[in-house]
Design a protein around this motif. Structure first.
Motif, PDB file in Angstrom:
ATOM      1  N   GLU A  82       0.813  -1.225   0.000  1.00  0.00           N
ATOM      2  CA  GLU A  82       0.000   0.000   0.000  1.00  0.00           C
ATOM      3  C   GLU A  82       0.843   1.270   0.000  1.00  0.00           C
ATOM      4  N   ASP A  83       2.148   1.146   0.278  1.00  0.00           N
ATOM      5  CA  ASP A  83       3.039   2.312   0.302  1.00  0.00           C
ATOM      6  C   ASP A  83       3.932   2.414  -0.934  1.00  0.00           C
ATOM      7  N   ARG A  84       3.766   1.513  -1.866  1.00  0.00           N
ATOM      8  CA  ARG A  84       4.660   1.488  -3.032  1.00  0.00           C
ATOM      9  C   ARG A  84       4.306   2.546  -4.063  1.00  0.00           C
ATOM     10  N   GLU A  85       5.359   3.006  -4.727  1.00  0.00           N
ATOM     11  CA  GLU A  85       5.232   3.900  -5.869  1.00  0.00           C
ATOM     12  C   GLU A  85       5.869   3.186  -7.056  1.00  0.00           C
ATOM     13  N   PHE A  86       5.538   3.651  -8.261  1.00  0.00           N
ATOM     14  CA  PHE A  86       5.999   2.967  -9.464  1.00  0.00           C
ATOM     15  C   PHE A  86       6.487   3.951 -10.508  1.00  0.00           C
ATOM     16  N   TRP A  87       7.464   3.502 -11.279  1.00  0.00           N
ATOM     17  CA  TRP A  87       7.871   4.202 -12.492  1.00  0.00           C
ATOM     18  C   TRP A  87       7.052   3.612 -13.619  1.00  0.00           C
ATOM     19  N   GLY A  88       6.661   4.431 -14.565  1.00  0.00           N
ATOM     20  CA  GLY A  88       5.899   3.912 -15.686  1.00  0.00           C
ATOM     21  C   GLY A  88       5.536   4.993 -16.679  1.00  0.00           C
ATOM     22  N   TRP A  89       4.499   4.719 -17.427  1.00  0.00           N
ATOM     23  CA  TRP A  89       4.062   5.653 -18.464  1.00  0.00           C
ATOM     24  C   TRP A  89       2.548   5.789 -18.420  1.00  0.00           C
TER      25      TRP A  89
END
Length: 129
Positions: free
Chosen positions: A50-57
């Protein structure tokens, strides 16, 4: 080709776009404007889910005349569920590019084969290498 086949309804387009994969954000779409995103790489997988962030598009796909314009951006998907325009680290770029390229090929193929619609990349789109 009939006029109806050239200009599919919003609902026919949504159904076809959803079939491409888990990218379409249907709640952010409206007739002629479709929003997609992809969480390609976790920023820190040691954090709880629930605390994760992501790199993406993310992609804003807009119907202009008889074709779609695709505007892609790269960034970080934060904990509050918002995209932040930000340069991804080199370690994440190849995976972000890979997922975007695979998606774009499916998008172009789907729109071309089902509706005879083309997709062009908007000038404001981030460049994928």
């Amino acid at each position: 080709m009939s006029e109806a086949a050239k200009t599919p309804t919003h609902y026919r387009l949504v159904a076809a776009l959803k079939a491409i994969g888990p990218y379409l954000r249907e709640t952010l779409c409206k007739d002629g404007a479709y929003h997609f995103d992809c969480l390609s790489v976790c920023v820190d997988d040691t954090k709880s889910p629930e605390d994760r962030e992501f790199w993406g598009w993310w992609l804003d796909l807009t119907l202009v005349d008889d074709q779609f314009e695709a505007t892609y951006q790269i960034g970080r998907y934060n904990q509050t569920g918002e995209w932040i325009l930000e340069s991804a680290p080199k370690s994440a770029v190849s995976e972000i590019n890979r997922t975007q390229e695979v998606f774009h090929e499916k998008l172009v193929k789907t729109l071309s084969e089902k509706f005879e619609l083309s997709v062009s990349i908007h000038d404001d789109s981030v460049e994928f290498v």
